[in-house]
Design a protein around this motif. Structure first.
Motif, PDB file in Angstrom:
ATOM      1  N   GLU A 194       0.834  -1.200   0.000  1.00 53.67           N
ATOM      2  CA  GLU A 194       0.000   0.000   0.000  1.00 53.67           C
ATOM      3  C   GLU A 194       0.870   1.252   0.000  1.00 53.67           C
ATOM      4  O   GLU A 194       0.572   2.238  -0.696  1.00 53.67           O
ATOM      5  N   LYS A 195       1.960   1.202   0.752  1.00 51.38           N
ATOM      6  CA  LYS A 195       2.869   2.349   0.784  1.00 51.38           C
ATOM      7  C   LYS A 195       3.546   2.536  -0.571  1.00 51.38           C
ATOM      8  O   LYS A 195       3.718   3.664  -1.049  1.00 51.38           O
ATOM      9  N   PHE A 196       3.940   1.413  -1.182  1.00 54.56           N
ATOM     10  CA  PHE A 196       4.579   1.493  -2.494  1.00 54.56           C
ATOM     11  C   PHE A 196       3.657   2.148  -3.523  1.00 54.56           C
ATOM     12  O   PHE A 196       4.086   2.948  -4.355  1.00 54.56           O
ATOM     13  N   LYS A 197       2.381   1.804  -3.476  1.00 55.00           N
ATOM     14  CA  LYS A 197       1.429   2.403  -4.407  1.00 55.00           C
ATOM     15  C   LYS A 197       1.351   3.909  -4.202  1.00 55.00           C
ATOM     16  O   LYS A 197       1.303   4.690  -5.162  1.00 55.00           O
ATOM     17  N   GLU A 198       1.358   4.308  -2.938  1.00 51.66           N
ATOM     18  CA  GLU A 198       1.291   5.738  -2.623  1.00 51.66           C
ATOM     19  C   GLU A 198       2.535   6.457  -3.116  1.00 51.66           C
ATOM     20  O   GLU A 198       2.452   7.529  -3.718  1.00 51.66           O
ATOM     21  N   ILE A 199       3.697   5.857  -2.873  1.00 55.62           N
ATOM     22  CA  ILE A 199       4.954   6.466  -3.321  1.00 55.62           C
ATOM     23  C   ILE A 199       5.003   6.518  -4.840  1.00 55.62           C
ATOM     24  O   ILE A 199       5.430   7.515  -5.435  1.00 55.62           O
ATOM     25  N   ASN A 200       4.553   5.437  -5.486  1.00 55.73           N
ATOM     26  CA  ASN A 200       4.644   5.338  -6.947  1.00 55.73           C
ATOM     27  C   ASN A 200       3.824   6.413  -7.651  1.00 55.73           C
ATOM     28  O   ASN A 200       4.144   6.811  -8.766  1.00 55.73           O
ATOM     29  N   ARG A 201       2.783   6.874  -6.999  1.00 54.51           N
ATOM     30  CA  ARG A 201       1.941   7.917  -7.610  1.00 54.51           C
ATOM     31  C   ARG A 201       2.673   9.254  -7.684  1.00 54.51           C
ATOM     32  O   ARG A 201       2.372  10.075  -8.550  1.00 54.51           O
ATOM     33  N   GLU A 202       3.607   9.470  -6.764  1.00 56.64           N
ATOM     34  CA  GLU A 202       4.346  10.733  -6.738  1.00 56.64           C
ATOM     35  C   GLU A 202       5.825  10.468  -6.458  1.00 56.64           C
ATOM     36  O   GLU A 202       6.390  10.940  -5.473  1.00 56.64           O
ATOM     37  N   LEU A 203       6.452   9.714  -7.360  1.00 55.10           N
ATOM     38  CA  LEU A 203       7.840   9.324  -7.150  1.00 55.10           C
ATOM     39  C   LEU A 203       8.784  10.518  -7.047  1.00 55.10           C
ATOM     40  O   LEU A 203       9.790  10.472  -6.342  1.00 55.10           O
ATOM     41  N   GLU A 204       8.456  11.583  -7.774  1.00 53.10           N
ATOM     42  CA  GLU A 204       9.352  12.741  -7.767  1.00 53.10           C
ATOM     43  C   GLU A 204       9.473  13.366  -6.383  1.00 53.10           C
ATOM     44  O   GLU A 204      10.446  14.083  -6.092  1.00 53.10           O
ATOM     45  N   LYS A 205       8.507  13.088  -5.513  1.00 55.96           N
ATOM     46  CA  LYS A 205       8.561  13.635  -4.152  1.00 55.96           C
ATOM     47  C   LYS A 205       9.363  12.747  -3.201  1.00 55.96           C
ATOM     48  O   LYS A 205       9.486  13.062  -2.021  1.00 55.96           O
ATOM     49  N   HIS A 206       9.882  11.638  -3.710  1.00 56.72           N
ATOM     50  CA  HIS A 206      10.622  10.699  -2.868  1.00 56.72           C
ATOM     51  C   HIS A 206      11.984  10.382  -3.505  1.00 56.72           C
ATOM     52  O   HIS A 206      12.241   9.262  -3.949  1.00 56.72           O
ATOM     53  N   PRO A 207      12.863  11.375  -3.561  1.00 54.88           N
ATOM     54  CA  PRO A 207      14.158  11.152  -4.226  1.00 54.88           C
ATOM     55  C   PRO A 207      15.025  10.110  -3.538  1.00 54.88           C
ATOM     56  O   PRO A 207      15.927   9.535  -4.142  1.00 54.88           O
ATOM     57  N   GLU A 208      14.744   9.835  -2.263  1.00 55.99           N
ATOM     58  CA  GLU A 208      15.574   8.880  -1.518  1.00 55.99           C
ATOM     59  C   GLU A 208      15.190   7.431  -1.802  1.00 55.99           C
ATOM     60  O   GLU A 208      15.916   6.503  -1.432  1.00 55.99           O
ATOM     61  N   GLU A 209      14.060   7.211  -2.447  1.00 58.49           N
ATOM     62  CA  GLU A 209      13.581   5.854  -2.671  1.00 58.49           C
ATOM     63  C   GLU A 209      14.297   5.175  -3.836  1.00 58.49           C
ATOM     64  O   GLU A 209      14.695   5.825  -4.805  1.00 58.49           O
ATOM     65  N   ASN A 351      13.919  -3.187   4.049  1.00 60.16           N
ATOM     66  CA  ASN A 351      15.288  -2.654   4.096  1.00 60.16           C
ATOM     67  C   ASN A 351      15.763  -2.317   2.686  1.00 60.16           C
ATOM     68  O   ASN A 351      16.914  -2.529   2.341  1.00 60.16           O
ATOM     69  N   ARG A 352      14.866  -1.782   1.875  1.00 61.43           N
ATOM     70  CA  ARG A 352      15.161  -1.600   0.455  1.00 61.43           C
ATOM     71  C   ARG A 352      16.276  -0.604   0.195  1.00 61.43           C
ATOM     72  O   ARG A 352      16.904  -0.642  -0.847  1.00 61.43           O
ATOM     73  N   HIS A 353      16.534   0.295   1.126  1.00 66.58           N
ATOM     74  CA  HIS A 353      17.613   1.266   0.919  1.00 66.58           C
ATOM     75  C   HIS A 353      18.975   0.590   0.971  1.00 66.58           C
ATOM     76  O   HIS A 353      19.958   1.126   0.481  1.00 66.58           O
ATOM     77  N   GLN A 354      19.032  -0.615   1.588  1.00 64.22           N
ATOM     78  CA  GLN A 354      20.298  -1.345   1.676  1.00 64.22           C
ATOM     79  C   GLN A 354      20.431  -2.381   0.560  1.00 64.22           C
ATOM     80  O   GLN A 354      21.479  -2.968   0.383  1.00 64.22           O
ATOM     81  N   TRP A 355      19.366  -2.624  -0.178  1.00 66.90           N
ATOM     82  CA  TRP A 355      19.384  -3.604  -1.267  1.00 66.90           C
ATOM     83  C   TRP A 355      19.617  -2.835  -2.562  1.00 66.90           C
ATOM     84  O   TRP A 355      18.737  -2.133  -3.034  1.00 66.90           O
ATOM     85  N   THR A 356      20.759  -3.007  -3.164  1.00 70.96           N
ATOM     86  CA  THR A 356      21.144  -2.161  -4.284  1.00 70.96           C
ATOM     87  C   THR A 356      20.572  -2.615  -5.615  1.00 70.96           C
ATOM     88  O   THR A 356      20.612  -1.881  -6.579  1.00 70.96           O
ATOM     89  N   LYS A 357      20.031  -3.830  -5.692  1.00 72.75           N
ATOM     90  CA  LYS A 357      19.520  -4.337  -6.958  1.00 72.75           C
ATOM     91  C   LYS A 357      18.048  -4.701  -6.844  1.00 72.75           C
ATOM     92  O   LYS A 357      17.652  -5.488  -5.996  1.00 72.75           O
ATOM     93  N   ALA A 358      17.265  -4.140  -7.750  1.00 75.73           N
ATOM     94  CA  ALA A 358      15.849  -4.495  -7.770  1.00 75.73           C
ATOM     95  C   ALA A 358      15.669  -5.966  -8.108  1.00 75.73           C
ATOM     96  O   ALA A 358      14.681  -6.586  -7.713  1.00 75.73           O
ATOM     97  N   SER A 359      16.643  -6.530  -8.831  1.00 72.48           N
ATOM     98  CA  SER A 359      16.529  -7.940  -9.219  1.00 72.48           C
ATOM     99  C   SER A 359      16.471  -8.857  -8.003  1.00 72.48           C
ATOM    100  O   SER A 359      15.897  -9.949  -8.065  1.00 72.48           O
ATOM    101  N   LEU A 360      17.045  -8.426  -6.880  1.00 74.17           N
ATOM    102  CA  LEU A 360      17.017  -9.256  -5.676  1.00 74.17           C
ATOM    103  C   LEU A 360      15.594  -9.392  -5.136  1.00 74.17           C
ATOM    104  O   LEU A 360      15.231 -10.431  -4.586  1.00 74.17           O
ATOM    105  N   ILE A 361      14.806  -8.345  -5.289  1.00 70.70           N
ATOM    106  CA  ILE A 361      13.394  -8.426  -4.914  1.00 70.70           C
ATOM    107  C   ILE A 361      12.665  -9.325  -5.901  1.00 70.70           C
ATOM    108  O   ILE A 361      11.904 -10.220  -5.527  1.00 70.70           O
ATOM    109  N   GLY A 362      12.928  -9.112  -7.184  1.00 69.19           N
ATOM    110  CA  GLY A 362      12.275  -9.898  -8.214  1.00 69.19           C
ATOM    111  C   GLY A 362      12.571 -11.379  -8.109  1.00 69.19           C
ATOM    112  O   GLY A 362      11.695 -12.221  -8.356  1.00 69.19           O
TER     113      GLY A 362
END
Length: 412
Positions: A194-209, A351-362
């Motif tokens: 749910e948080k990801f959906k909220e962030i995804n709608r306004e990604l430009e406001k979350h430069p740290e993500e 802990n996504r800020h410590q995971w450098t590759k999106a492929s690890l989630i995938g």
């Protein structure tokens, strides 16, 4: 990864407060002088200090005193939990066939726990061997570790805590979710999406993500939700999981990084911060360690290794402790394998800020899909072998893993 900070190897009358001696003056020399004095040592007895930085722990040292190697740790738990940890470790070592647990040094007050200025310290003799690392181990060593885990679960259940010893409790560590508490895992994954959906709608406001991680997670949202619903329906709404034995003592963090081997034999079980009694054995069995690919290695689920690990564990148990019918149903075995990846997915997205590759989630999500797509007949066959107490490799060829990362230097 373990980072070692090399420091001055010293002898004689080294100036322990000079800027270049020890690790940042052995952090706080006056504190460690007090700690070591409780064991009958002085700073001048130290021949070598090496700071070990692992995970979130920042106060663990390898020290050599009078020719003997030790591990000095500032423990993160409460005093009662540390006393339980040192007590049960001493118990495991005292068995007729001892298990390779740490040998804690008792201080001048005849206690394995030293409290100084509110901080809790332990000193343990360094165990032999090397940390397994994150690569897949040989089938032979996998079977040996399965036998060790079986004994940890069964023998530890007989330990009677002494006064002042309080076992680690589910929920004590806010950064780690136990398999027993799957409802929390389910709830937190749902909240994260749910948080990801909220962030995804306004990604430009979350430069740290890490935007690529969020996109990958959302791309496979329906698959993750389906996996959660399947597990919930098979294990929990039916009440099957609630009927699993909850009488075992579990290590709580039974992964390669906390296990040592020497000459292809288990030689050490370390980092006991989450050891606890009255738990389901699946807390340890489902750690992605030998049979399931380690989270950060990019390996895919290997059914034969999973079956070998589970049948070896079951075969090592006394008859009264073998997996019960509810635990070895084919649909349950598949759901349990998927639970492991859901927990690791939660670790990744929290802990996504410590995971450098999106492929690890995938990859965690793809492994969920791989398990769900497997023919149920494979789990039926494994269930039958568990019921007979047979080893998977006696009738199936289990190829040796082709991927193995270099071992790290020993820290125990």
């Amino acid at each position: 990864v373990v980072f070692f900070v090399p420091v001055l190897e010293c002898s004689g009358k080294t100036d322990y407060l000079s800027p270049n001696s020890f690790v940042k003056n052995f952090e706080r020399a006056e504190l460690h002088q007090t700690v070591l004095s409780r064991y009958g040592f002085q700073l001048t007895d130290i021949e070598y200090v090496e700071k070990i930085i692992r995970g979130t722990r920042q106060a663990t040292y390898k020290i050599i005193i009078r020719g003997q190697s030790y591990i000095l740790k500032k423990e993160p738990q409460k005093e009662g939990a540390v006393r339980f940890m040192t007590g049960i470790s001493t118990f495991y070592r005292s068995l007729n066939s001892p298990l390779p647990f740490p040998k804690y040094v008792f201080n001048t007050e005849h206690s394995a726990v030293t409290v100084v200025d509110g901080d809790i310290f332990t000193l343990q003799e360094m165990l032999p061997g090397k940390v397994l690392g994150w690569g897949m181990i040989s089938n032979e060593l996998l079977i040996k570790w399965a036998a060790v885990l079986a004994r940890i679960h069964v023998d530890g259940s007989h330990y009677q805590p002494k006064e002042g010893e309080i076992s680690f409790q589910m929920g004590d560590d806010p950064y780690f979710k136990q398999i027993d508490d799957f409802k929390t895992i389910q709830r937190e994954i749902t909240k994260a999406y749910e948080k990801f959906k909220e962030i995804n709608r306004e990604l430009e406001k979350h430069p740290e993500e890490n935007k690529s991680i969020i996109r990958v997670a959302l791309r496979y949202e329906s698959l993750v939700r389906d996996a959660i619903q399947d597990i919930d329906g098979i294990l929990f709404k039916t009440g099957l999981f609630q009927r699993f034995p909850m009488s075992f003592c579990v290590h709580g963090d039974f992964v390669n990084a906390n296990l040592l081997e020497e000459q292809n034999h288990p030689s050490g079980v370390i980092d006991l911060e989450r050891i606890r009694q009255h738990a389901t054995r699946w807390e340890d069995i489902l750690r992605p360690v030998f049979h399931l690919p380690a989270v950060r290695t990019g390996q895919t689920f290997n059914f034969d290794r999973f079956a070998l690990w589970l049948t070896a564990y079951n075969q090592s148990l006394p008859e009264a402790f073998k997996l019960i019918l509810e635990e070895r149903k084919p649909e349950v075995l598949r759901s349990l394998a998927m639970m492991s990846y859901l927990r690791e997915l939660l670790v990744g997205i929290k802990n996504r800020h410590q995971w450098t590759k999106a492929s690890l989630i995938g990859e965690q999500i793809q492994n969920l899909k791989m398990i769900s797509d497997l023919p149920m007949q494979k789990f039926v066959e494994m269930s039958d072998m568990l019921a007979k107490g047979e080893l998977w490799s006696t009738v199936h060829n289990v190829p040796e893993p082709g991927f193995r990362m270099a071992k790290r230097s020993s820290e125990r």
